[in-house]
Scaffold this motif. Structure first.
Motif, PDB file in Angstrom:
ATOM      1  N   ASP A  88       0.827  -1.210   0.000  1.00 28.64           N
ATOM      2  CA  ASP A  88       0.000   0.000   0.000  1.00 28.64           C
ATOM      3  C   ASP A  88       0.861   1.259   0.000  1.00 28.64           C
ATOM      4  OD1 ASP A  88      -2.611  -0.947  -0.178  1.00 28.64           O
ATOM      5  OD2 ASP A  88      -2.788  -1.276   1.977  1.00 28.64           O
ATOM      6  N   SER A  89       1.943   1.254   0.752  1.00 28.92           N
ATOM      7  CA  SER A  89       2.834   2.411   0.773  1.00 28.92           C
ATOM      8  C   SER A  89       3.449   2.644  -0.609  1.00 28.92           C
ATOM      9  CB  SER A  89       3.930   2.201   1.822  1.00 28.92           C
ATOM     10  OG  SER A  89       4.844   3.276   1.822  1.00 28.92           O
ATOM     11  N   LEU A  90       3.904   1.558  -1.240  1.00 27.08           N
ATOM     12  CA  LEU A  90       4.442   1.663  -2.596  1.00 27.08           C
ATOM     13  C   LEU A  90       3.361   2.157  -3.555  1.00 27.08           C
ATOM     14  CD1 LEU A  90       6.496   1.166  -4.851  1.00 27.08           C
ATOM     15  CD2 LEU A  90       5.857  -1.264  -4.792  1.00 27.08           C
ATOM     16  N   GLY A  91       2.168   1.583  -3.458  1.00 27.60           N
ATOM     17  CA  GLY A  91       1.087   1.991  -4.343  1.00 27.60           C
ATOM     18  C   GLY A  91       0.706   3.449  -4.173  1.00 27.60           C
ATOM     19  N   GLU A  92       0.653   3.906  -2.935  1.00 26.13           N
ATOM     20  CA  GLU A  92       0.320   5.312  -2.685  1.00 26.13           C
ATOM     21  C   GLU A  92       1.362   6.243  -3.293  1.00 26.13           C
ATOM     22  OE1 GLU A  92       0.013   5.407   1.517  1.00 26.13           O
ATOM     23  OE2 GLU A  92      -1.847   4.213   1.558  1.00 26.13           O
ATOM     24  N   SER A  93       2.629   5.879  -3.184  1.00 20.64           N
ATOM     25  CA  SER A  93       3.688   6.714  -3.766  1.00 20.64           C
ATOM     26  C   SER A  93       3.559   6.771  -5.284  1.00 20.64           C
ATOM     27  CB  SER A  93       5.067   6.166  -3.375  1.00 20.64           C
ATOM     28  OG  SER A  93       5.273   6.260  -1.984  1.00 20.64           O
ATOM     29  N   ALA A  94       3.309   5.611  -5.895  1.00 16.24           N
ATOM     30  CA  ALA A  94       3.175   5.561  -7.346  1.00 16.24           C
ATOM     31  C   ALA A  94       1.944   6.324  -7.815  1.00 16.24           C
ATOM     32  CB  ALA A  94       3.113   4.108  -7.810  1.00 16.24           C
ATOM     33  N   GLU A  95       0.835   6.198  -7.098  1.00 22.41           N
ATOM     34  CA  GLU A  95      -0.390   6.884  -7.482  1.00 22.41           C
ATOM     35  C   GLU A  95      -0.248   8.405  -7.354  1.00 22.41           C
ATOM     36  OE1 GLU A  95      -3.070   3.060  -6.075  1.00 22.41           O
ATOM     37  OE2 GLU A  95      -3.052   4.888  -4.865  1.00 22.41           O
ATOM     38  N   ALA A  96       0.426   8.855  -6.308  1.00 18.87           N
ATOM     39  CA  ALA A  96       0.638  10.294  -6.156  1.00 18.87           C
ATOM     40  C   ALA A  96       1.494  10.840  -7.292  1.00 18.87           C
ATOM     41  CB  ALA A  96       1.297  10.579  -4.807  1.00 18.87           C
ATOM     42  N   ALA A  97       2.528  10.103  -7.667  1.00 22.20           N
ATOM     43  CA  ALA A  97       3.382  10.535  -8.778  1.00 22.20           C
ATOM     44  C   ALA A  97       2.595  10.544 -10.085  1.00 22.20           C
ATOM     45  CB  ALA A  97       4.590   9.608  -8.880  1.00 22.20           C
ATOM     46  N   HIS A  98       1.769   9.541 -10.275  1.00 25.61           N
ATOM     47  CA  HIS A  98       0.976   9.413 -11.493  1.00 25.61           C
ATOM     48  C   HIS A  98       0.067  10.623 -11.697  1.00 25.61           C
ATOM     49  CE1 HIS A  98      -2.803   8.061 -13.492  1.00 25.61           C
ATOM     50  NE2 HIS A  98      -1.973   7.429 -14.300  1.00 25.61           N
ATOM     51  N   GLU A  99      -0.535  11.090 -10.628  1.00 24.10           N
ATOM     52  CA  GLU A  99      -1.474  12.200 -10.737  1.00 24.10           C
ATOM     53  C   GLU A  99      -0.779  13.519 -11.053  1.00 24.10           C
ATOM     54  OE1 GLU A  99      -4.162  12.515  -7.508  1.00 24.10           O
ATOM     55  OE2 GLU A  99      -4.949  10.486  -7.739  1.00 24.10           O
ATOM     56  N   ALA A 100       0.526  13.579 -10.809  1.00 25.64           N
ATOM     57  CA  ALA A 100       1.259  14.823 -11.030  1.00 25.64           C
ATOM     58  C   ALA A 100       1.829  14.932 -12.440  1.00 25.64           C
ATOM     59  CB  ALA A 100       2.403  14.944 -10.014  1.00 25.64           C
ATOM     60  N   ALA A 101       1.686  13.888 -13.249  1.00 25.72           N
ATOM     61  CA  ALA A 101       2.284  13.885 -14.586  1.00 25.72           C
ATOM     62  C   ALA A 101       1.196  13.960 -15.650  1.00 25.72           C
ATOM     63  CB  ALA A 101       3.124  12.622 -14.781  1.00 25.72           C
ATOM     64  N   ALA A 102       1.573  14.453 -16.842  1.00 29.96           N
ATOM     65  CA  ALA A 102       0.647  14.572 -17.962  1.00 29.96           C
ATOM     66  C   ALA A 102       1.183  13.808 -19.154  1.00 29.96           C
ATOM     67  CB  ALA A 102       0.444  16.040 -18.329  1.00 29.96           C
ATOM     68  N   GLY A 103       0.310  13.087 -19.839  1.00 29.35           N
ATOM     69  CA  GLY A 103       0.714  12.330 -21.011  1.00 29.35           C
ATOM     70  C   GLY A 103       1.115  10.918 -20.635  1.00 29.35           C
ATOM     71  N   PRO A 104       0.695   9.895 -21.400  1.00 29.06           N
ATOM     72  CA  PRO A 104       0.965   8.503 -21.032  1.00 29.06           C
ATOM     73  C   PRO A 104       2.440   8.168 -20.850  1.00 29.06           C
ATOM     74  CG  PRO A 104      -0.730   8.603 -22.723  1.00 29.06           C
ATOM     75  CD  PRO A 104      -0.194   9.999 -22.573  1.00 29.06           C
ATOM     76  N   GLU A 107       4.963  10.159 -20.148  1.00 28.21           N
ATOM     77  CA  GLU A 107       5.499  10.844 -18.979  1.00 28.21           C
ATOM     78  C   GLU A 107       4.953  10.239 -17.686  1.00 28.21           C
ATOM     79  OE1 GLU A 107       4.286  12.273 -21.770  1.00 28.21           O
ATOM     80  OE2 GLU A 107       6.289  12.809 -22.509  1.00 28.21           O
ATOM     81  N   ARG A 108       3.674   9.841 -17.696  1.00 25.93           N
ATOM     82  CA  ARG A 108       3.110   9.188 -16.524  1.00 25.93           C
ATOM     83  C   ARG A 108       3.800   7.860 -16.262  1.00 25.93           C
ATOM     84  NH1 ARG A 108      -2.570   9.176 -18.832  1.00 25.93           N
ATOM     85  NH2 ARG A 108      -3.026   7.606 -17.238  1.00 25.93           N
ATOM     86  N   TRP A 109       4.094   7.122 -17.322  1.00 26.55           N
ATOM     87  CA  TRP A 109       4.804   5.849 -17.176  1.00 26.55           C
ATOM     88  C   TRP A 109       6.162   6.068 -16.504  1.00 26.55           C
ATOM     89  CZ3 TRP A 109       3.701   0.718 -18.840  1.00 26.55           C
ATOM     90  CH2 TRP A 109       4.792  -0.158 -18.795  1.00 26.55           C
ATOM     91  N   LEU A 110       6.929   7.010 -17.029  1.00 24.98           N
ATOM     92  CA  LEU A 110       8.240   7.292 -16.446  1.00 24.98           C
ATOM     93  C   LEU A 110       8.114   7.694 -14.985  1.00 24.98           C
ATOM     94  CD1 LEU A 110      10.250   9.333 -19.135  1.00 24.98           C
ATOM     95  CD2 LEU A 110      10.259   6.868 -18.728  1.00 24.98           C
ATOM     96  N   THR A 111       7.142   8.546 -14.694  1.00 21.17           N
ATOM     97  CA  THR A 111       6.987   9.055 -13.339  1.00 21.17           C
ATOM     98  C   THR A 111       6.610   7.941 -12.369  1.00 21.17           C
ATOM     99  OG1 THR A 111       6.331  11.219 -14.195  1.00 21.17           O
ATOM    100  CG2 THR A 111       5.751  10.733 -11.925  1.00 21.17           C
ATOM    101  N   VAL A 112       5.718   7.049 -12.769  1.00 20.49           N
ATOM    102  CA  VAL A 112       5.343   5.925 -11.910  1.00 20.49           C
ATOM    103  C   VAL A 112       6.547   5.019 -11.664  1.00 20.49           C
ATOM    104  CG1 VAL A 112       3.988   3.785 -11.844  1.00 20.49           C
ATOM    105  CG2 VAL A 112       2.888   5.949 -12.451  1.00 20.49           C
ATOM    106  N   CYS A 113       7.282   4.707 -12.715  1.00 18.77           N
ATOM    107  CA  CYS A 113       8.453   3.836 -12.562  1.00 18.77           C
ATOM    108  C   CYS A 113       9.499   4.470 -11.650  1.00 18.77           C
ATOM    109  CB  CYS A 113       9.064   3.517 -13.924  1.00 18.77           C
ATOM    110  SG  CYS A 113       8.028   2.471 -14.965  1.00 18.77           S
ATOM    111  N   GLU A 114       9.715   5.767 -11.801  1.00 22.04           N
ATOM    112  CA  GLU A 114      10.675   6.449 -10.937  1.00 22.04           C
ATOM    113  C   GLU A 114      10.191   6.467  -9.485  1.00 22.04           C
ATOM    114  OE1 GLU A 114      10.872  10.097 -13.100  1.00 22.04           O
ATOM    115  OE2 GLU A 114      12.709   9.514 -14.157  1.00 22.04           O
ATOM    116  N   ALA A 115       8.880   6.572  -9.286  1.00 20.94           N
ATOM    117  CA  ALA A 115       8.343   6.524  -7.919  1.00 20.94           C
ATOM    118  C   ALA A 115       8.571   5.157  -7.285  1.00 20.94           C
ATOM    119  CB  ALA A 115       6.855   6.861  -7.928  1.00 20.94           C
ATOM    120  N   VAL A 116       8.453   4.101  -8.084  1.00 18.08           N
ATOM    121  CA  VAL A 116       8.737   2.750  -7.579  1.00 18.08           C
ATOM    122  C   VAL A 116      10.194   2.652  -7.143  1.00 18.08           C
ATOM    123  CG1 VAL A 116       8.947   0.319  -8.257  1.00 18.08           C
ATOM    124  CG2 VAL A 116       6.913   1.623  -8.910  1.00 18.08           C
TER     125      VAL A 116
END
Length: 230
Positions: free
Chosen positions: A71-87, A89-98
């Motif tokens: 859940d902690s990992l998921g919350e971090s990834a979801e927060a990063a996802h919401e801050a990015a625009a474009g598929p 860029e969102r992919w990169l941001t989620v992966c970097e959050a992981v």
């Protein structure tokens, strides 16, 4: 709820949190395989029988820690996802959050993606938390592939039956070739993080942040995503 009931509920929450915190310290010092309810109780100044009222077995405590970690990992990834625009860029941001979460929580990452704990089998209760990052990546691909001009990844004929089965289970609205590429990318993402975290990149990769960003960008392209500037 009466005042007394409320006080008991708050006390239970606080004691449960203290048990988990001590268990995480033991994970860091001893590893998950050596996690002991008796040792946790001893460090907290509790008798074992009292701790068993919160976690009846070591496996129950492990399950709680695993769900918390996912859940902690998921919350971090979801927060990063919401801050990015474009598929892309969102992919990169989620992966970097992981990756960032794993570097900040190495022992918890090892608990969920490291060596299996002998004698422990994760119950189905862990699945919703474990799926959070994967569902984010599927959602990113789903948004991107609404564009009919997007090039789909290739799919070998011999893999088609398995690809169709995975697509039916995971994302029936996506082409089987995309779902196959997503599953491969998901595994490679955690492989990249694990290699860095557990030392396999020592004396091999020096600029690991740049390397990681490039590698997950290649994974995104393999799923059919393209940068916004393309």
């Amino acid at each position: 709820m009466s005042t007394a009931q409320g006080a008991r509920a708050r006390a239970r929450i606080e004691i449960t949190a203290a048990i988990k915190d001590e268990a995480r310290r033991q994970l860091a010092a001893e590893g998950a395989a050596r996690l002991s309810l008796r040792a946790v109780a001893r460090e907290l100044g509790m008798v074992s029988s009292a701790l068993y009222r919160y976690f009846p077995s070591r496996d129950d405590l492990l399950t709680a820690l695993i769900i918390d970690a996912y859940d902690s990992l998921g919350e971090s990834a979801e927060a990063a996802h919401e801050a990015a625009a474009g598929p892309f860029e969102r992919w990169l941001t989620v992966c970097e959050a992981v990756r960032d979460w794993a570097l900040d929580h190495p022992h918890e990452y090892a608990l969920i993606y490291g060596t299996p704990v002998p004698g422990y089998t994760a119950p189905d209760a862990t699945v919703p938390a474990a799926a959070r990052v994967g569902l984010l990546l599927i959602g990113i691909a789903r948004d991107a592939h609404q564009d009919p001009q997007l090039v789909r990844p290739p799919l070998a004929d011999e893999l088609r039956p398995e690809a169709e089965r995975m697509a039916a289970d995971l994302a029936p609205d996506l082409p089987p070739a995309v779902v196959t590429a997503l599953v491969a990318a998901w595994a490679q993402l955690y492989g990249l993080v694990g290699f860095e975290l557990f030392g396999q990149f020592n004396r091999v990769v020096e600029d690991r942040e740049t390397f990681f960003r490039h590698a997950v960008g290649q994974l995104a392209r393999g799923v059919g995503l393209v940068p916004a500037s393309s």
